[in-house]
Design a protein around this motif. Sequence first.
Motif, PDB file in Angstrom:
ATOM      1  N   ALA A  28      32.122  30.970  39.841  1.00 25.58           N
ATOM      2  CA  ALA A  28      32.964  31.718  40.789  1.00 25.58           C
ATOM      3  C   ALA A  28      34.280  32.121  40.125  1.00 25.58           C
ATOM      4  O   ALA A  28      34.762  33.248  40.302  1.00 25.58           O
ATOM      5  CB  ALA A  28      33.221  30.873  42.037  1.00 25.58           C
ATOM      6  N   ALA A  29      34.855  31.199  39.329  1.00 29.10           N
ATOM      7  CA  ALA A  29      36.119  31.518  38.645  1.00 29.10           C
ATOM      8  C   ALA A  29      35.893  32.618  37.601  1.00 29.10           C
ATOM      9  O   ALA A  29      36.716  33.534  37.459  1.00 29.10           O
ATOM     10  CB  ALA A  29      36.686  30.262  37.981  1.00 29.10           C
ATOM     11  N   GLY A  30      34.765  32.542  36.899  1.00 29.12           N
ATOM     12  CA  GLY A  30      34.451  33.572  35.895  1.00 29.12           C
ATOM     13  C   GLY A  30      34.297  34.932  36.548  1.00 29.12           C
ATOM     14  O   GLY A  30      34.828  35.936  36.055  1.00 29.12           O
ATOM     15  N   GLN A  31      33.612  34.954  37.673  1.00 31.75           N
ATOM     16  CA  GLN A  31      33.413  36.212  38.394  1.00 31.75           C
ATOM     17  C   GLN A  31      34.761  36.836  38.768  1.00 31.75           C
ATOM     18  O   GLN A  31      34.934  38.042  38.712  1.00 31.75           O
ATOM     19  CB  GLN A  31      32.584  35.917  39.661  1.00 31.75           C
ATOM     20  CG  GLN A  31      32.202  37.121  40.463  1.00 31.75           C
ATOM     21  CD  GLN A  31      31.306  38.086  39.670  1.00 31.75           C
ATOM     22  OE1 GLN A  31      30.528  37.672  38.828  1.00 31.75           O
ATOM     23  NE2 GLN A  31      31.461  39.373  39.920  1.00 31.75           N
TER      24      GLN A  31
ATOM     25  N   ILE B 130      45.083  32.935  44.534  1.00 29.41           N
ATOM     26  CA  ILE B 130      44.776  31.835  43.598  1.00 29.41           C
ATOM     27  C   ILE B 130      44.712  32.385  42.171  1.00 29.41           C
ATOM     28  O   ILE B 130      44.024  33.368  41.903  1.00 29.41           O
ATOM     29  CB  ILE B 130      43.421  31.178  43.974  1.00 29.41           C
ATOM     30  CG1 ILE B 130      43.489  30.584  45.375  1.00 29.41           C
ATOM     31  CG2 ILE B 130      43.002  30.121  42.950  1.00 29.41           C
ATOM     32  CD1 ILE B 130      44.485  29.468  45.557  1.00 29.41           C
ATOM     33  N   LYS B 131      45.425  31.711  41.247  1.00 38.55           N
ATOM     34  CA  LYS B 131      45.500  32.239  39.879  1.00 38.55           C
ATOM     35  C   LYS B 131      44.796  31.364  38.841  1.00 38.55           C
ATOM     36  O   LYS B 131      44.717  31.732  37.668  1.00 38.55           O
ATOM     37  CB  LYS B 131      46.976  32.405  39.466  1.00 38.55           C
ATOM     38  CG  LYS B 131      47.799  33.248  40.412  1.00 38.55           C
ATOM     39  CD  LYS B 131      47.267  34.679  40.513  1.00 38.55           C
ATOM     40  CE  LYS B 131      48.168  35.526  41.410  1.00 38.55           C
ATOM     41  NZ  LYS B 131      47.487  36.731  41.901  1.00 38.55           N
ATOM     42  N   GLY B 132      44.332  30.192  39.234  1.00 41.89           N
ATOM     43  CA  GLY B 132      43.618  29.325  38.292  1.00 41.89           C
ATOM     44  C   GLY B 132      42.873  28.252  39.066  1.00 41.89           C
ATOM     45  O   GLY B 132      43.205  27.973  40.223  1.00 41.89           O
TER      46      GLY B 132
ATOM     47  N   VAL C 199      49.499  29.909  42.135  1.00 41.10           N
ATOM     48  CA  VAL C 199      48.853  28.857  42.923  1.00 41.10           C
ATOM     49  C   VAL C 199      47.537  28.476  42.232  1.00 41.10           C
ATOM     50  O   VAL C 199      46.705  29.332  41.945  1.00 41.10           O
ATOM     51  CB  VAL C 199      48.563  29.324  44.366  1.00 41.10           C
ATOM     52  CG1 VAL C 199      47.988  28.162  45.187  1.00 41.10           C
ATOM     53  CG2 VAL C 199      49.809  29.890  45.025  1.00 41.10           C
ATOM     54  N   ILE C 200      47.396  27.194  41.947  1.00 41.69           N
ATOM     55  CA  ILE C 200      46.183  26.691  41.290  1.00 41.69           C
ATOM     56  C   ILE C 200      45.358  25.925  42.327  1.00 41.69           C
ATOM     57  O   ILE C 200      45.899  25.117  43.086  1.00 41.69           O
ATOM     58  CB  ILE C 200      46.540  25.729  40.119  1.00 41.69           C
ATOM     59  CG1 ILE C 200      47.586  26.353  39.181  1.00 41.69           C
ATOM     60  CG2 ILE C 200      45.280  25.318  39.358  1.00 41.69           C
ATOM     61  CD1 ILE C 200      47.171  27.615  38.495  1.00 41.69           C
ATOM     62  N   PHE C 201      44.049  26.185  42.338  1.00 44.04           N
ATOM     63  CA  PHE C 201      43.128  25.502  43.256  1.00 44.04           C
ATOM     64  C   PHE C 201      42.468  24.351  42.495  1.00 44.04           C
ATOM     65  O   PHE C 201      41.847  24.574  41.458  1.00 44.04           O
ATOM     66  CB  PHE C 201      42.080  26.500  43.746  1.00 44.04           C
ATOM     67  CG  PHE C 201      41.024  25.907  44.649  1.00 44.04           C
ATOM     68  CD1 PHE C 201      41.360  25.006  45.660  1.00 44.04           C
ATOM     69  CD2 PHE C 201      39.692  26.276  44.511  1.00 44.04           C
ATOM     70  CE1 PHE C 201      40.373  24.473  46.502  1.00 44.04           C
ATOM     71  CE2 PHE C 201      38.710  25.751  45.350  1.00 44.04           C
ATOM     72  CZ  PHE C 201      39.053  24.852  46.347  1.00 44.04           C
TER      73      PHE C 201
ATOM     74  N   LEU D 102      37.490  36.304  37.118  1.00 44.93           N
ATOM     75  CA  LEU D 102      38.305  36.345  35.890  1.00 44.93           C
ATOM     76  C   LEU D 102      39.548  35.474  35.986  1.00 44.93           C
ATOM     77  O   LEU D 102      40.656  35.890  35.651  1.00 44.93           O
ATOM     78  CB  LEU D 102      38.700  37.798  35.561  1.00 44.93           C
ATOM     79  CG  LEU D 102      37.548  38.707  35.145  1.00 44.93           C
ATOM     80  CD1 LEU D 102      38.055  40.123  34.873  1.00 44.93           C
ATOM     81  CD2 LEU D 102      36.836  38.168  33.905  1.00 44.93           C
ATOM     82  N   LYS D 103      39.331  34.234  36.447  1.00 43.69           N
ATOM     83  CA  LYS D 103      40.466  33.311  36.558  1.00 43.69           C
ATOM     84  C   LYS D 103      40.299  32.173  35.566  1.00 43.69           C
ATOM     85  O   LYS D 103      39.175  31.681  35.376  1.00 43.69           O
ATOM     86  CB  LYS D 103      40.550  32.749  37.975  1.00 43.69           C
ATOM     87  CG  LYS D 103      40.923  33.867  38.940  1.00 43.69           C
ATOM     88  CD  LYS D 103      41.077  33.432  40.350  1.00 43.69           C
ATOM     89  CE  LYS D 103      41.392  34.691  41.171  1.00 43.69           C
ATOM     90  NZ  LYS D 103      41.345  34.438  42.602  1.00 43.69           N
ATOM     91  N   PRO D 104      41.392  31.758  34.930  1.00 45.78           N
ATOM     92  CA  PRO D 104      41.263  30.635  33.996  1.00 45.78           C
ATOM     93  C   PRO D 104      40.838  29.382  34.740  1.00 45.78           C
ATOM     94  O   PRO D 104      41.217  29.171  35.894  1.00 45.78           O
ATOM     95  CB  PRO D 104      42.672  30.479  33.430  1.00 45.78           C
ATOM     96  CG  PRO D 104      43.569  31.126  34.416  1.00 45.78           C
ATOM     97  CD  PRO D 104      42.772  32.202  35.094  1.00 45.78           C
ATOM     98  N   SER D 105      40.033  28.554  34.063  1.00 47.31           N
ATOM     99  CA  SER D 105      39.584  27.324  34.718  1.00 47.31           C
ATOM    100  C   SER D 105      39.512  26.191  33.714  1.00 47.31           C
ATOM    101  O   SER D 105      39.411  26.425  32.511  1.00 47.31           O
ATOM    102  CB  SER D 105      38.206  27.536  35.366  1.00 47.31           C
ATOM    103  OG  SER D 105      37.237  27.836  34.389  1.00 47.31           O
ATOM    104  N   SER D 106      39.596  24.975  34.229  1.00 47.68           N
ATOM    105  CA  SER D 106      39.321  23.807  33.398  1.00 47.68           C
ATOM    106  C   SER D 106      38.270  22.986  34.119  1.00 47.68           C
ATOM    107  O   SER D 106      38.278  22.886  35.353  1.00 47.68           O
ATOM    108  CB  SER D 106      40.593  22.991  33.149  1.00 47.68           C
ATOM    109  OG  SER D 106      41.038  22.423  34.348  1.00 47.68           O
ATOM    110  N   MET D 107      37.346  22.425  33.361  1.00 43.03           N
ATOM    111  CA  MET D 107      36.213  21.693  33.931  1.00 43.03           C
ATOM    112  C   MET D 107      36.154  20.309  33.304  1.00 43.03           C
ATOM    113  O   MET D 107      35.944  20.179  32.093  1.00 43.03           O
ATOM    114  CB  MET D 107      34.895  22.443  33.624  1.00 43.03           C
ATOM    115  CG  MET D 107      34.779  23.787  34.309  1.00 43.03           C
ATOM    116  SD  MET D 107      34.536  23.645  36.096  1.00 43.03           S
ATOM    117  CE  MET D 107      35.630  24.947  36.688  1.00 43.03           C
TER     118      MET D 107
END
Length: 436
Positions: free
Chosen positions: A193-196, A175-177, A99-101, A198-203
Amino acid sequence: METKLDKAAQCFATWKTTSFAERAKIIAKAGELLHARVNDLAHTMTLEMGKRIAEARGEVEFSGNIMAYYAKNAETFLADVELNPEMGEGHLESSPIGVIFCVEPWNFPFYQLARVAGPQLMAGNVLVVKHAGIVPQCALAFEQILTDAGAPEGLYTNLMISHKQSDRVVADPRIKGVALTGSVAAGRSIAAAAGQALKPSSMELGGADAFIVLEDADMELALKWAVWGRMYNNGQTCCAAKRFIIVEEVADQFVASFKAALAALQAGDPLDAQTTLGPLSTEQALIDLLEKVDMATKHGAKLALGGKRLDRAGSYMQPTILTDVTPDNPAFREEFFGPVAMIFRVKDEAAAIALANDSDFGLGGSVFTRDPERGKRVASAVDTGMMFINNINWLDADLPFGGIKNSGYGRELGAMGIQQFVNKKLVRFIKANPPA
Ligand code: NAP
């Protein structure tokens, strides 16, 4: 929120094993429904955030094209990649991660959703989406389209939640990404928050794109793109032309014609097809922009045009041109999100490149020249995620979109966009003993 996250997680358990053909049926159908409902959707968009109606229609059609593009190409983009190890066989396979947020902005209420839904759902992921607070009806309409296209419960879900709740969602183990499009401030908060967790993110964040006009440019063409580049979507586009960098030799000519073209725009109801200047998204957006222009002039910038709100009902800003913005002016490093252009004069190509690169942002940019080789040379020398030569046409599902520096990281659209949240799993087959 809890129930919706649970439903999404349950949906992933089955959706991840569906075939590309099964997914494509739903995603392609959603694309068809976007085209079929273009008038209603465009109308809702214009009512909620003020986009001029013809542009709103164009956005809905483009969103439909994005869904169709991924329905057609996802399987090819995610096919196994054969490797050539020294011994045995190996390949990379792509699998969805869960599940991606997604947190999305109001300035392209449907395109931004299609940009994540098309690729991510075709990849086998499931989405929960927090759309911007000012476009709730667009958010609901897009969710309805997926439901009507046959999406199983939980495949695509709106979360009407606050910023604080967003942090909880990012941290939630279901949530996985995380994918965010928005301002730098939102990027810092959600990426942290995603780094904390440890989830992959795109900005996908803001921009202050350079629009470079060299002395050998086709000035008529440059002028048309300058007006479109700054004024499309009432100036509220991340990759809009925001810093106009003009070689001295042609600067007077450019400024005079640009000023005349902006001054000729006709403010009016964005639902009226004759209107060429629409309102800003909210009254607060106008107040913030006026404050930024004030701040720029207090620090020495000059107004070549506009600078005030329009004397009429609604949140309308005069088309505005700022000149003499020096590097010590805070405006020099700002993003102006609305019809405000900064013009800089430079002596030559090298100075234009240096100024284009003197920015905290790195989203896109453009260069105008009659010499294609020169255009490519300048495009290579500017540090951004996207460069356009003699155009600013990013409206194509096949072209990866995104930036560097404070404009963020990761790419959406194209073959790259679908790779953002997939596991690239190495599988090696070898019939041998362990190394000695
Ligand atoms: P924004 O305030 O950052 O809002 C964007 C989204 O982020 C909204 O859904 C907003 O929710 C949410 N949000 C903001 N702060 C948050 C936080 N701390 N925690 C959780 N969610 C948060 O951006 P905007 O000013 O509306 O949009 C314009 C910005 O987006 C510009 O800088 C533009 O350049 C950038 N943009 C970039 C791209 C790209 O692809 N690079 C595309 C379009 C826009 P609420 O609405 O509820 O506040």
